[in-house]
Design a protein around this motif. Structure first.
Motif, PDB file in Angstrom:
ATOM      1  N   VAL A  55       0.844  -1.205   0.000  1.00 40.18           N
ATOM      2  CA  VAL A  55       0.000   0.000   0.000  1.00 40.18           C
ATOM      3  C   VAL A  55       0.879   1.255   0.000  1.00 40.18           C
ATOM      4  N   MET A  56       1.902   1.280   0.850  1.00 39.09           N
ATOM      5  CA  MET A  56       2.753   2.465   0.937  1.00 39.09           C
ATOM      6  C   MET A  56       3.488   2.720  -0.371  1.00 39.09           C
ATOM      7  N   LEU A  57       4.106   1.696  -0.934  1.00 41.47           N
ATOM      8  CA  LEU A  57       4.903   1.892  -2.142  1.00 41.47           C
ATOM      9  C   LEU A  57       4.042   2.267  -3.343  1.00 41.47           C
ATOM     10  N   VAL A  58       2.881   1.642  -3.466  1.00 44.04           N
ATOM     11  CA  VAL A  58       1.969   1.989  -4.562  1.00 44.04           C
ATOM     12  C   VAL A  58       1.447   3.407  -4.374  1.00 44.04           C
ATOM     13  N   THR A  59       1.146   3.785  -3.159  1.00 45.38           N
ATOM     14  CA  THR A  59       0.628   5.132  -2.888  1.00 45.38           C
ATOM     15  C   THR A  59       1.665   6.193  -3.218  1.00 45.38           C
ATOM     16  N   ILE A  60       2.911   5.984  -2.824  1.00 46.10           N
ATOM     17  CA  ILE A  60       3.967   6.952  -3.147  1.00 46.10           C
ATOM     18  C   ILE A  60       4.070   7.123  -4.660  1.00 46.10           C
ATOM     19  N   ASP A  61       4.079   6.007  -5.383  1.00 42.48           N
ATOM     20  CA  ASP A  61       4.168   6.056  -6.839  1.00 42.48           C
ATOM     21  C   ASP A  61       2.975   6.806  -7.438  1.00 42.48           C
ATOM     22  N   GLU A  62       1.772   6.478  -6.971  1.00 45.35           N
ATOM     23  CA  GLU A  62       0.566   7.135  -7.504  1.00 45.35           C
ATOM     24  C   GLU A  62       0.566   8.632  -7.204  1.00 45.35           C
ATOM     25  N   VAL A  63       0.957   9.016  -6.001  1.00 46.58           N
ATOM     26  CA  VAL A  63       0.982  10.440  -5.646  1.00 46.58           C
ATOM     27  C   VAL A  63       1.979  11.183  -6.531  1.00 46.58           C
ATOM     28  N   LEU A  64       3.153  10.607  -6.752  1.00 47.69           N
ATOM     29  CA  LEU A  64       4.146  11.258  -7.605  1.00 47.69           C
ATOM     30  C   LEU A  64       3.678  11.343  -9.060  1.00 47.69           C
ATOM     31  N   GLN A  65       3.001  10.305  -9.547  1.00 46.21           N
ATOM     32  CA  GLN A  65       2.503  10.338 -10.916  1.00 46.21           C
ATOM     33  C   GLN A  65       1.433  11.405 -11.104  1.00 46.21           C
ATOM     34  N   ARG A  66       0.586  11.572 -10.108  1.00 46.51           N
ATOM     35  CA  ARG A  66      -0.527  12.504 -10.229  1.00 46.51           C
ATOM     36  C   ARG A  66      -0.175  13.929  -9.798  1.00 46.51           C
TER      37      ARG A  66
END
Length: 153
Positions: A55-66
């Motif tokens: 959850v943490m790693l996917v969230t960091i990636d998604e936040v940076l992408q968006r």
């Protein structure tokens, strides 16, 4: 609500990692820094830990992408920070794989996706708040999650 919490958590972790690298003055590569700060062999990750790390790693990636402006902040005068952006993208992919496998395992045990998500976030929160929390503990958790998401050879 979950998206807001995830974005806040990711933002805190991203800013913690960035400020820790910038303040260190040490010009080691992220891989060297991780190897030096990685926790000693803690054994295999539990299902809850894999869920939380995913959850943490996917969230960091998604936040940076968006939010490309956050990624741009890493590049401002700091090559180590700029190098972290592709690393976060790779960790997002690895974290997604860990999360998919952990969800499949949890569903096979009879848990619902929302229960699994909550278990992962609870495990992550407990780890971050362990030993009084703070930046050092957040970095230790991040390092552990990087090792959990690392491909097995």
């Amino acid at each position: 609500m979950k998206t807001t919490f995830g974005a806040i958590l990711a933002g805190v972790l991203v800013l913690t990692a960035s400020s820790a690298l910038a303040a260190s003055g040490d010009r080691t590569t992220p891989a060297q820094a991780t190897a030096e700060t990685a926790p000693q062999a803690e054994g295999p990750a539990t299902l809850d830990e894999r869920l939380g790390c995913g959850v943490m790693l996917v969230t960091i990636d998604e936040v940076l992408q968006r939010n490309p402006q956050l990624a741009a902040k890493f590049s401002q005068g700091n090559s180590a920070g700029a190098a972290m952006v592709p690393m976060f993208k790779l960790l997002g992919v690895s974290g997604g794989q860990v999360l998919d496998k952990a969800y499949a395992e949890g569903v096979a045990q009879g848990s619902t996706p929302s229960t699994l998500y909550r278990r992962g976030v609870a495990a992550l929160s407990a780890k971050i708040n362990q030993d009084g929390g703070g930046k050092d503990q957040a970095m230790a958790v991040f390092s552990r999650c990087m090792s959990v998401a690392a491909p097995q050879s």
